[in-house]
Write an enzyme that holds these catalytic residues in place. Structure first.
Site, PDB file in Angstrom:
ATOM      1  N   LYS A 101      29.305 -66.775  39.213  1.00 26.02           N
ATOM      2  CA  LYS A 101      28.528 -66.035  38.206  1.00 26.02           C
ATOM      3  C   LYS A 101      27.634 -64.983  38.873  1.00 26.02           C
ATOM      4  O   LYS A 101      27.603 -63.831  38.440  1.00 26.02           O
ATOM      5  CB  LYS A 101      27.692 -67.035  37.399  1.00 26.02           C
ATOM      6  CG  LYS A 101      26.858 -66.426  36.295  1.00 26.02           C
ATOM      7  CD  LYS A 101      26.635 -67.407  35.166  1.00 26.02           C
ATOM      8  CE  LYS A 101      25.678 -68.531  35.487  1.00 26.02           C
ATOM      9  NZ  LYS A 101      24.251 -68.149  35.420  1.00 26.02           N
ATOM     10  N   SER A 102      26.917 -65.395  39.911  1.00 25.82           N
ATOM     11  CA  SER A 102      25.990 -64.452  40.569  1.00 25.82           C
ATOM     12  C   SER A 102      26.739 -63.246  41.123  1.00 25.82           C
ATOM     13  O   SER A 102      26.287 -62.103  40.996  1.00 25.82           O
ATOM     14  CB  SER A 102      25.274 -65.147  41.733  1.00 25.82           C
ATOM     15  OG  SER A 102      24.444 -66.165  41.263  1.00 25.82           O
ATOM     16  N   GLY A 147      19.517 -64.989  32.509  1.00 21.83           N
ATOM     17  CA  GLY A 147      18.323 -64.559  33.244  1.00 21.83           C
ATOM     18  C   GLY A 147      18.689 -63.568  34.332  1.00 21.83           C
ATOM     19  O   GLY A 147      17.971 -62.579  34.572  1.00 21.83           O
ATOM     20  N   ARG A 154      11.976 -67.290  28.586  1.00 14.21           N
ATOM     21  CA  ARG A 154      11.896 -67.346  30.054  1.00 14.21           C
ATOM     22  C   ARG A 154      10.951 -66.283  30.622  1.00 14.21           C
ATOM     23  O   ARG A 154      10.881 -65.164  30.115  1.00 14.21           O
ATOM     24  CB  ARG A 154      13.302 -67.233  30.647  1.00 14.21           C
ATOM     25  CG  ARG A 154      14.130 -68.440  30.219  1.00 14.21           C
ATOM     26  CD  ARG A 154      15.488 -68.437  30.814  1.00 14.21           C
ATOM     27  NE  ARG A 154      15.455 -68.619  32.254  1.00 14.21           N
ATOM     28  CZ  ARG A 154      16.526 -68.541  33.028  1.00 14.21           C
ATOM     29  NH1 ARG A 154      17.704 -68.273  32.504  1.00 14.21           N
ATOM     30  NH2 ARG A 154      16.418 -68.729  34.321  1.00 14.21           N
ATOM     31  N   SER A 159      13.005 -66.576  44.685  1.00  7.11           N
ATOM     32  CA  SER A 159      13.851 -66.188  43.558  1.00  7.11           C
ATOM     33  C   SER A 159      14.745 -65.013  43.934  1.00  7.11           C
ATOM     34  O   SER A 159      14.266 -63.903  44.197  1.00  7.11           O
ATOM     35  CB  SER A 159      12.984 -65.803  42.345  1.00  7.11           C
ATOM     36  OG  SER A 159      13.785 -65.133  41.386  1.00  7.11           O
ATOM     37  N   GLN A 192      16.658 -63.581  41.906  1.00  7.37           N
ATOM     38  CA  GLN A 192      16.643 -62.623  40.797  1.00  7.37           C
ATOM     39  C   GLN A 192      15.500 -61.620  40.966  1.00  7.37           C
ATOM     40  O   GLN A 192      15.682 -60.422  40.758  1.00  7.37           O
ATOM     41  CB  GLN A 192      16.514 -63.367  39.465  1.00  7.37           C
ATOM     42  CG  GLN A 192      17.737 -64.223  39.165  1.00  7.37           C
ATOM     43  CD  GLN A 192      17.630 -64.989  37.867  1.00  7.37           C
ATOM     44  OE1 GLN A 192      16.592 -64.985  37.207  1.00  7.37           O
ATOM     45  NE2 GLN A 192      18.709 -65.662  37.500  1.00  7.37           N
ATOM     46  N   ASP A 242      20.435 -74.649  41.099  1.00  7.57           N
ATOM     47  CA  ASP A 242      21.213 -74.778  39.857  1.00  7.57           C
ATOM     48  C   ASP A 242      21.938 -76.114  39.750  1.00  7.57           C
ATOM     49  O   ASP A 242      22.569 -76.396  38.726  1.00  7.57           O
ATOM     50  CB  ASP A 242      22.240 -73.638  39.758  1.00  7.57           C
ATOM     51  CG  ASP A 242      21.559 -72.282  39.556  1.00  7.57           C
ATOM     52  OD1 ASP A 242      20.416 -72.251  39.048  1.00  7.57           O
ATOM     53  OD2 ASP A 242      22.167 -71.264  39.921  1.00  7.57           O
ATOM     54  N   LYS A 246      14.242 -72.773  33.745  1.00  7.14           N
ATOM     55  CA  LYS A 246      15.645 -72.322  33.744  1.00  7.14           C
ATOM     56  C   LYS A 246      16.111 -72.195  32.287  1.00  7.14           C
ATOM     57  O   LYS A 246      15.300 -72.055  31.395  1.00  7.14           O
ATOM     58  CB  LYS A 246      16.489 -73.314  34.552  1.00  7.14           C
ATOM     59  CG  LYS A 246      16.161 -73.292  36.050  1.00  7.14           C
ATOM     60  CD  LYS A 246      16.563 -71.974  36.680  1.00  7.14           C
ATOM     61  CE  LYS A 246      16.227 -71.913  38.151  1.00  7.14           C
ATOM     62  NZ  LYS A 246      16.481 -70.569  38.700  1.00  7.14           N
ATOM     63  N   ARG A 293      24.440 -76.212  31.998  1.00  8.73           N
ATOM     64  CA  ARG A 293      24.566 -77.138  33.142  1.00  8.73           C
ATOM     65  C   ARG A 293      24.157 -78.559  32.762  1.00  8.73           C
ATOM     66  O   ARG A 293      24.708 -79.531  33.293  1.00  8.73           O
ATOM     67  CB  ARG A 293      23.753 -76.627  34.326  1.00  8.73           C
ATOM     68  CG  ARG A 293      24.241 -75.254  34.815  1.00  8.73           C
ATOM     69  CD  ARG A 293      23.793 -74.950  36.221  1.00  8.73           C
ATOM     70  NE  ARG A 293      23.921 -73.526  36.501  1.00  8.73           N
ATOM     71  CZ  ARG A 293      25.065 -72.878  36.740  1.00  8.73           C
ATOM     72  NH1 ARG A 293      26.208 -73.537  36.739  1.00  8.73           N
ATOM     73  NH2 ARG A 293      25.069 -71.581  36.978  1.00  8.73           N
TER      74      ARG A 293
END
Ligand code: S3P
Length: 442
Positions: free
Chosen positions: A26-27, A99, A127, A172, A174, A320, A347, A392
């Site tokens: 996904k990332s 996110g 979030r 993080s 992100q 995760d 999350k 998840r």
């Protein structure tokens, strides 16, 4: 279908067997579309995750004038428009549940000449976004949010950004990536320093797209004023999706499962180490490099697990994977203690609370702490759990059902499609008994 309308049933299963390839990372998929869209030339992405999160990111760029072809499933051909070639979207950009999509887009939209608005679903709308707004504002960005720093985000274009040196208060990837993406457009140098190294896909992929960048564990530095050159990307299978099978095969007696082409970037594989400390039998076969990333096939065989104190240093490398780890702990002998994982509370759901409620409903003795949990391993029984719309948590609770004394129902499972389309089919293929219990229009 609304997120709350899909209920699964998971039933005790016999040995799990077979070889499967879980969907693309996904990332990496998010970033591949973003960088390809901003590059000069045409990039071909193979192994792209056909999940709702990553499709939302691709849609965002289509809204901004990027042509993205889909010659087949898991394949995208992105006709890059160059760093300054995006056009103003006609309406708000919907990041869905993602996110990663929202925070990375916030970074790069801060630097555009046009205004934009980023919205998300119910979960994403809760979030925290201050963590990106604050450093981006220091760079000169103008972003407004709802009270408490929550989405939607309104990003005012036409700002001149300047590079900053930013020490991240929380580990993080992100936030790091949002700052680096803004840094592509900023004057001077942008540097990020992390309290603990996080996944480095942004840094690695920027380099693959030809942007000069210096990075090492916990540190990255780049300057604005260069260009991205189109390149082809091969996306490995997502370790985070493989995680459910790693735990499932570890706890169901007699299991022997092979997970192929799994991305093994060390910033992602903390669960592998934690499970091994618990006594799991997992070997890496055929280690190789795929599209510049370390990959391998993971062979996991049943092995009785024992509780551990999860080393705090592993937390960012398995951030995760805690819902799955909680299930491994619930099925292990002895006590598992998780500390230093307060990030789990922000999350897609409050994962500590959701997993605590879910596993307690199945008979597990679990004590929540502010930054983790104390989990007493033992026998689970039949019961009803709620994933709270967290993909998840839904898949992890389904894995718990494999070793419960009877059927487990899990409510609110539709969001599994955000990261793992086809989970039920792959689960069935290796012998899990998980399926839809009810699908009521909602
Ligand atoms: C991600 C980073 C992590 C992770 C998320 C994906 C990314 O979030 O939990 O699923 O692709 O950069 P944080 O960076 O906020 O920890």
């Amino acid at each position: 279908m609304s997120g709350s309308s899909l209920t699964w049933t998971s039933e005790p299963a016999g040995p799990l067997q077979g070889a499967i390839r879980v969907p693309g990372d996904k990332s990496i998929s998010h970033r591949a579309v973003m960088f390809a869209a901003l590059a000069d030339g045409v990039s071909h992405i193979r192994g792209f995750l056909e999940g709702e999160d990553t499709r939302a990111t691709a849609r965002a760029f289509s809204q901004m004038g990027v042509r993205i072809d889909r010659p087949s499933d898991s394949e995208r051909i992105v006709h890059g428009v160059g760093l300054h070639g995006l056009s103003a979207p006609a309406s708000a950009i919907d990041c869905g549940n993602a996110g990663t999509g929202m925070r990375l887009l916030a970074g790069l939209l801060s630097a555009q000449s046009f205004d934009s608005r980023l919205v998300g679903d119910e979960s994403l709308s809760r979030r925290p976004m201050r963590r990106v707004i604050e450093p981006l504002a220091r760079m000169g960005a103008r972003i407004s949010a709802e009270e408490g720093g929550l989405p939607p985000l309104r990003i005012h274009g036409g700002q001149r950004l300047r590079g900053i040196e930013y020490a991240l208060p929380v580990a993080s990837a992100q936030v790091k990536s949002a700052v680096l993406l803004a840094g592509l457009y900023a004057s001077g140098e942008t540097q990020v320093i992390e309290p603990h190294p996080t996944r480095d896909y942004t840094e690695r992929m920027l380099a693959a797209f030809g942007w000069p960048i210096t990075f090492s564990e916990g540190h990255a530095r780049l300057s604005g004023g260069h260009r991205l050159q189109a390149t082809d990307v091969v996306v490995p299978a997502d370790f985070s999706s493989a995680a459910f099978f790693l735990v499932a095969a570890s706890i169901v007696p007699g299991s022997d499962v092979l997970l192929t082409d799994v991305g093994l970037n060390p910033r992602r594989t903390g669960l592998l180490e934690a499970l091994r400390l618990m006594g799991a039998s997992i070997s890496v076969e055929n280690p190789r490099t795929l599209g510049g990333e370390s990959v391998g096939d993971l062979r996991v065989r049943y092995s009785p697990l024992r509780g551990i104190d999860v080393p705090v240093a592993l937390v960012p490398d398995m951030i995760d994977e805690f819902p799955a780890l909680f299930v491994a702990a619930a099925a292990a002998r002895g006590t598992t203690r998780v500390t230093g994982a307060a990030e789990l509370r922000v999350k897609e759901s409050d994962r500590i609370a959701v997993m605590a409620r879910g596993l307690r409903a199945l008979g597990c003795a679990l004590t929540e702490t502010d930054d983790g949990a104390i989990i007493e391993g033992g026998r689970l029984h039949a019961g009803s759990a709620d994933s709270a719309g967290d993909h998840r948590c839904a898949m992890s609770l389904a894995v718990a059902g494999l070793v419960a004394g009877g059927p487990v129902t899990i409510a609110d499972c539709a969001n599994v499609a955000t990261s793992f389309p086809g989970f039920l089919e792959l689960a069935a293929r290796c012998g899990m008994r998980v399926g839809e219990a009810a699908a009521v229009a909602g």
